[in-house]
Design a protein around this motif. Structure first.
Motif, PDB file in Angstrom:
ATOM      1  N   VAL A   1       1.016 -24.052  10.569  1.00  0.00           N
ATOM      2  CA  VAL A   1       1.125 -22.536  11.457  1.00  0.00           C
ATOM      3  C   VAL A   1       1.542 -21.575  10.394  1.00  0.00           C
ATOM      4  N   ASP A   2       0.559 -20.752  10.136  1.00  0.00           N
ATOM      5  CA  ASP A   2       0.696 -19.365   9.254  1.00  0.00           C
ATOM      6  C   ASP A   2       1.024 -18.472  10.049  1.00  0.00           C
ATOM      7  N   CYS A   3       2.359 -18.137   9.851  1.00  0.00           N
ATOM      8  CA  CYS A   3       3.008 -17.030  10.577  1.00  0.00           C
ATOM      9  C   CYS A   3       2.870 -15.696   9.916  1.00  0.00           C
ATOM     10  N   HIS A   4       2.236 -15.497   9.041  1.00  0.00           N
ATOM     11  CA  HIS A   4       2.138 -14.118   8.196  1.00  0.00           C
ATOM     12  C   HIS A   4       0.767 -14.196   7.296  1.00  0.00           C
ATOM     13  N   THR A   5      -0.342 -13.583   8.096  1.00  0.00           N
ATOM     14  CA  THR A   5      -1.257 -13.290   7.271  1.00  0.00           C
ATOM     15  C   THR A   5      -1.916 -11.707   7.586  1.00  0.00           C
ATOM     16  N   HIS A   6      -2.576 -11.309   6.776  1.00  0.00           N
ATOM     17  CA  HIS A   6      -3.447  -9.917   6.993  1.00  0.00           C
ATOM     18  C   HIS A   6      -5.034 -10.170   7.026  1.00  0.00           C
ATOM     19  N   ALA A   7      -5.554 -10.944   7.987  1.00  0.00           N
ATOM     20  CA  ALA A   7      -6.831 -11.518   7.849  1.00  0.00           C
ATOM     21  C   ALA A   7      -7.769 -10.546   8.433  1.00  0.00           C
ATOM     22  N   CYS A   8      -7.371  -9.518   9.122  1.00  0.00           N
ATOM     23  CA  CYS A   8      -8.516  -8.240   9.504  1.00  0.00           C
ATOM     24  C   CYS A   8      -8.781  -7.434   8.566  1.00  0.00           C
ATOM     25  N   PHE A   9      -9.607  -7.591   7.623  1.00  0.00           N
ATOM     26  CA  PHE A   9      -9.903  -6.491   6.611  1.00  0.00           C
ATOM     27  C   PHE A   9     -11.408  -6.558   6.153  1.00  0.00           C
ATOM     28  N   ALA A  10     -11.849  -5.653   5.810  1.00  0.00           N
ATOM     29  CA  ALA A  10     -13.320  -5.675   5.093  1.00  0.00           C
ATOM     30  C   ALA A  10     -13.273  -5.474   3.665  1.00  0.00           C
ATOM     31  N   GLY A  11     -14.365  -5.831   2.907  1.00  0.00           N
ATOM     32  CA  GLY A  11     -14.349  -5.602   1.777  1.00  0.00           C
ATOM     33  C   GLY A  11     -13.528  -6.803   0.712  1.00  0.00           C
ATOM     34  N   ASP A  12     -13.332  -6.161  -0.493  1.00  0.00           N
ATOM     35  CA  ASP A  12     -12.279  -7.155  -1.384  1.00  0.00           C
ATOM     36  C   ASP A  12     -11.555  -6.159  -2.265  1.00  0.00           C
ATOM     37  N   ARG A  13     -10.883  -6.786  -3.124  1.00  0.00           N
ATOM     38  CA  ARG A  13     -10.009  -6.060  -4.146  1.00  0.00           C
ATOM     39  C   ARG A  13     -10.326  -6.677  -5.466  1.00  0.00           C
ATOM     40  N   VAL A  14     -11.493  -7.240  -5.692  1.00  0.00           N
ATOM     41  CA  VAL A  14     -11.866  -8.028  -7.012  1.00  0.00           C
ATOM     42  C   VAL A  14     -11.647  -7.136  -8.168  1.00  0.00           C
ATOM     43  N   GLU A  15     -11.977  -5.809  -8.100  1.00  0.00           N
ATOM     44  CA  GLU A  15     -11.901  -5.044  -9.102  1.00  0.00           C
ATOM     45  C   GLU A  15     -10.318  -4.942  -9.611  1.00  0.00           C
ATOM     46  N   GLU A  16      -9.404  -4.459  -8.449  1.00  0.00           N
ATOM     47  CA  GLU A  16      -8.175  -4.147  -8.635  1.00  0.00           C
ATOM     48  C   GLU A  16      -7.663  -5.696  -9.204  1.00  0.00           C
ATOM     49  N   PHE A  17      -7.979  -6.773  -8.805  1.00  0.00           N
ATOM     50  CA  PHE A  17      -7.624  -7.870  -9.341  1.00  0.00           C
ATOM     51  C   PHE A  17      -7.577  -8.007 -11.056  1.00  0.00           C
ATOM     52  N   ALA A  18      -8.832  -7.682 -11.256  1.00  0.00           N
ATOM     53  CA  ALA A  18      -9.288  -7.609 -12.766  1.00  0.00           C
ATOM     54  C   ALA A  18      -8.264  -6.440 -13.310  1.00  0.00           C
ATOM     55  N   LEU A  19      -7.934  -5.476 -12.870  1.00  0.00           N
ATOM     56  CA  LEU A  19      -7.177  -4.342 -13.443  1.00  0.00           C
ATOM     57  C   LEU A  19      -5.936  -4.795 -13.612  1.00  0.00           C
ATOM     58  N   ARG A  20      -5.264  -5.599 -12.711  1.00  0.00           N
ATOM     59  CA  ARG A  20      -3.928  -6.055 -12.566  1.00  0.00           C
ATOM     60  C   ARG A  20      -3.838  -7.280 -13.908  1.00  0.00           C
TER      61      ARG A  20
ATOM     62  N   SER B   1       2.100 -14.697  -2.687  1.00  0.00           N
ATOM     63  CA  SER B   1       2.152 -13.616  -2.957  1.00  0.00           C
ATOM     64  C   SER B   1       2.962 -13.158  -4.326  1.00  0.00           C
ATOM     65  N   ALA B   2       4.085 -13.591  -4.412  1.00  0.00           N
ATOM     66  CA  ALA B   2       4.964 -13.352  -5.748  1.00  0.00           C
ATOM     67  C   ALA B   2       4.021 -14.092  -6.891  1.00  0.00           C
ATOM     68  N   LEU B   3       3.478 -15.280  -6.695  1.00  0.00           N
ATOM     69  CA  LEU B   3       2.544 -15.750  -7.925  1.00  0.00           C
ATOM     70  C   LEU B   3       1.409 -15.004  -8.149  1.00  0.00           C
ATOM     71  N   PHE B   4       0.884 -14.415  -7.106  1.00  0.00           N
ATOM     72  CA  PHE B   4      -0.386 -13.583  -7.367  1.00  0.00           C
ATOM     73  C   PHE B   4      -0.347 -12.299  -8.046  1.00  0.00           C
ATOM     74  N   LEU B   5       0.886 -11.794  -7.689  1.00  0.00           N
ATOM     75  CA  LEU B   5       1.348 -10.519  -8.399  1.00  0.00           C
ATOM     76  C   LEU B   5       2.384 -10.498  -9.612  1.00  0.00           C
ATOM     77  N   GLY B   6       2.491 -11.886 -10.025  1.00  0.00           N
ATOM     78  CA  GLY B   6       3.558 -12.013 -11.223  1.00  0.00           C
ATOM     79  C   GLY B   6       4.725 -11.460 -10.799  1.00  0.00           C
ATOM     80  N   ARG B   7       5.469 -11.651  -9.559  1.00  0.00           N
ATOM     81  CA  ARG B   7       6.816 -11.179  -9.279  1.00  0.00           C
ATOM     82  C   ARG B   7       7.592 -12.341  -9.045  1.00  0.00           C
ATOM     83  N   PRO B   8       8.896 -11.920  -9.339  1.00  0.00           N
ATOM     84  CA  PRO B   8       9.925 -13.053  -9.109  1.00  0.00           C
ATOM     85  C   PRO B   8       9.732 -13.630  -7.827  1.00  0.00           C
ATOM     86  N   MET B   9       9.864 -15.026  -7.823  1.00  0.00           N
ATOM     87  CA  MET B   9      10.013 -15.642  -6.499  1.00  0.00           C
ATOM     88  C   MET B   9      11.175 -15.466  -5.592  1.00  0.00           C
ATOM     89  N   PRO B  10      11.137 -15.602  -4.229  1.00  0.00           N
ATOM     90  CA  PRO B  10      12.239 -15.214  -3.547  1.00  0.00           C
ATOM     91  C   PRO B  10      13.213 -16.543  -3.561  1.00  0.00           C
TER      92      PRO B  10
END
Ligand code: NIG
Ligand code: FE
Length: 411
Positions: free
Chosen positions: A82-101, A294-303
């Motif tokens: 059961v995935d109780c937290h997603t933002h699955a309704c979006f168009a496009g991607d952010r692969v450019e931003e991923f590369a910038l990060r 999300s913490a992993l993907f952003l290189g942030r501290p874990m909760p």
């Protein structure tokens, strides 16, 4: 394929191990989070979409009538995730931003510069409702392949009346549980967050409340402050919606006390939560939804997952699947991160993304356990021990998926 009642029956037989959260209560907290019943050499009998019985093969009495069989030799069974937290309704991607990060830019800098969430808002506004339905369906397929049989999705990439409502309808049409994240970010047509909240509450909430089950807000510097979040959530509660918050992702801005004050179902993220927040959550009914991908993907501290469980808080795990901060639909991977980064046991991770996540969605007792009366949503794992769910890091662990008592062809 008929039962005495006339419906379809499915026998999942010769399961090496069946693992399911113990007991009947929800949410599980403290020590009981790790209480998982494990049955060796088991069967699951499904009837009319629900679990009719579970037990050991040696105790299975002969079945009358037509019963379809699914051979699970060498496989382990767990509840559909059961995935109780997603933002699955979006168009496009952010692969450019991923590369910038990857090259050193931070998520918050990109957001402040008008990129980040707003880049996805532009693409989502331009997409149209049919494309949004197709996008959520595609994302649902990805989740199903990874073992998610129940998913929530937030809106929040429209930030105008038409696109927010189209997003909620698209989520519902694709089989998701819709959450209205009208307060995700302030779009550029509003210079003042308060004026934007006024607009959302006056123009969008009345219709959003007829489709969504819950409301959510991003309470963070650069998004909405605690006063705005309280106003938004109080109006949403008055319209009959359950309450969720994105809180303590980067900084503590009062999300935990606000969640407790308002009786929210959950506060999600918590990467920045300190000892006081852990104590306050543990003494409350609010579920701490942890999003380690999300913490992993952003290189942030874990909760502080271990501290929350040990203090007695109710903890759930989710992917946070979205194009910017967690382009990851895999709950098995999240279980691996929970074990390796948050120091939850595989059993605690399983309960956190099944029964506790179901509780966050108001569906405990219907999904999240393999038990009589629950929906017959079952995963067969390609593993000799069910704990491979967390152990097989990034592996292709899901061999088959049964939804409502019917084996699903995994695309
Ligand atoms: O949960 N932090 C706020 N919202 C999402 C990310 C949305 C995005 O970056 O597109 C989150 O991380
Ligand atoms: Fe999120």
């Amino acid at each position: 394929m008929s039962s005495p009642g006339g419906g379809r029956r499915l026998l999942i037989r010769d399961i090496a191990q069946l693992a399911t959260p113990a007991g009947t209560s929800a949410p599980l907290r403290g020590r009981s989070l790790g209480d998982v019943d494990v049955l060796e050499d088991a069967y699951i009998l499904c009837s009319d979409g629900s679990v009719e019985a579970v037990g050991r093969m040696r105790d299975l009495s002969p079945l009358e009538g037509d019963v379809e069989e699914l051979d699970a030799r060498g496989r382990c069974a767990v509840p559909g995730l059961v995935d109780c937290h997603t933002h699955a309704c979006f168009a496009g991607d952010r692969v450019e931003e991923f590369a910038l990060r990857a090259a050193g830019a931070t998520y918050e800098e990109l957001h402040a510069a008008g990129g980040g969430i707003m880049a996805t808002v532009d693409a989502t506004r331009a997409a149209g409702e049919a494309a949004l339905v197709a996008a959520v369906r595609e994302h649902r397929t990805w989740m199903l392949r990874a073992g998610t049989t129940t998913f929530e999705s937030k809106s929040g990439y429209g930030l105008d009346r038409d696109t927010e409502l189209a997003s909620l309808r698209a989520i519902a049409q694709a089989g998701g549980v819709p959450t209205w994240l009208g307060a995700h970010s302030v779009p550029p047509e509003f210079s003042d967050p308060d004026a934007y909240v006024d607009y959302m509450l006056a123009e969008v909430l009345p219709s959003a409340a007829t489709v969504a089950e819950a409301a959510d807000v991003f309470l963070e510097r650069g998004a909405f402050d605690v006063t705005q979040a309280r106003r938004y959530l109080e109006a949403c509660a008055a319209a009959g919606l359950a309450l969720r918050l994105h809180g303590d992702q980067f900084t503590e801005q009062g999300a935990v006390p606000l969640a407790v004050e308002l009786g929210a179902r959950s506060v999600d993220h918590l990467e920045a939560t300190g000892d006081d927040g852990v104590r306050v959550l543990a003494a409350s009914e609010v579920v701490a939804v942890l999003l380690p991908a999300s913490a992993l993907f952003l290189g942030r501290p874990m909760p502080p997952g271990r501290a929350l469980v040990d203090a007695g808080a109710a903890v759930a795990l989710a992917t946070d699947f979205n194009p910017g901060s967690a382009f990851c639909e895999s709950l098995p991977l999240v279980c691996s991160l929970a074990a390796t980064q948050l120091k939850l046991s595989p059993a605690e991770a399983l309960s956190a993304c099944t029964v506790n996540a179901a509780h966050v969605l108001g569906r405990a007792g219907r999904v999240g356990r393999v038990a009589p009366g629950h929906a017959a949503d079952v995963l067969l794992l390609d593993a000799p021990d069910w704990r491979y769910l967390a152990y097989h890091l990034g592996g292709r662990i899901v061999a088959s998926v049964v939804v409502a008592g019917a084996p699903v062809e995994l695309p």
